[in-house]
Write a protein that holds these residues in place. Sequence first.
Motif, short mmCIF file in Angstrom:
data_model
loop_
_atom_site.label_atom_id
_atom_site.label_comp_id
_atom_site.label_asym_id
_atom_site.label_seq_id
_atom_site.Cartn_x
_atom_site.Cartn_y
_atom_site.Cartn_z
N UNK A 29 0.83 -1.20 0.00
CA UNK A 29 0.00 0.00 0.00
C UNK A 29 0.87 1.26 0.00
N UNK A 30 1.88 1.30 0.86
CA UNK A 30 2.77 2.46 0.93
C UNK A 30 3.55 2.59 -0.38
N UNK A 31 3.99 1.47 -0.93
CA UNK A 31 4.71 1.51 -2.21
C UNK A 31 3.80 2.07 -3.30
N UNK A 32 2.54 1.69 -3.29
CA UNK A 32 1.59 2.20 -4.27
C UNK A 32 1.40 3.71 -4.10
N UNK A 33 1.30 4.18 -2.84
CA UNK A 33 1.15 5.61 -2.59
C UNK A 33 2.38 6.38 -3.08
N UNK A 34 3.55 5.75 -2.97
CA UNK A 34 4.79 6.38 -3.41
C UNK A 34 5.06 6.14 -4.89
N UNK A 35 4.13 5.49 -5.56
CA UNK A 35 4.25 5.16 -6.98
C UNK A 35 5.50 4.32 -7.27
N UNK A 36 5.75 3.34 -6.37
CA UNK A 36 6.87 2.43 -6.53
C UNK A 36 6.35 1.06 -6.92
N UNK A 37 6.96 0.45 -7.90
CA UNK A 37 6.59 -0.91 -8.29
C UNK A 37 7.51 -1.87 -7.54
#
Length: 96
Positions: free
Chosen positions: A11-19
């Motif tokens: 979820x945090x990776x998605x918020x940070x736009x990280x794959x």
Amino acid sequence: MSRISTDQVKHVANLARLAITEDDAELFAKQLDAIITFAEQLNEVDTENVKPTSHVLDMKNVMREDVPKKGLDNEEVVKNAPDHEDGYIRVPSILE
């Protein structure tokens, strides 16, 4: 039991736009859990007689005192300007 789930990491990776991959999410969850465990050790330290600080070092104002000085004369400033008029430096217009 980990306090950080792989879903939270994703979820945090998605918020940070990280794959990130599933393996990365598991690795990061373990690493974040280790960080939290380390930080929780601070709760075991007796801080009853420790004064709050904003910095770990005893620092004073390290800047010099602000003392006004006489600046350059207007003629001295404009003498090196390629274009000046009435004591002002003229520059090309940037607005239309």
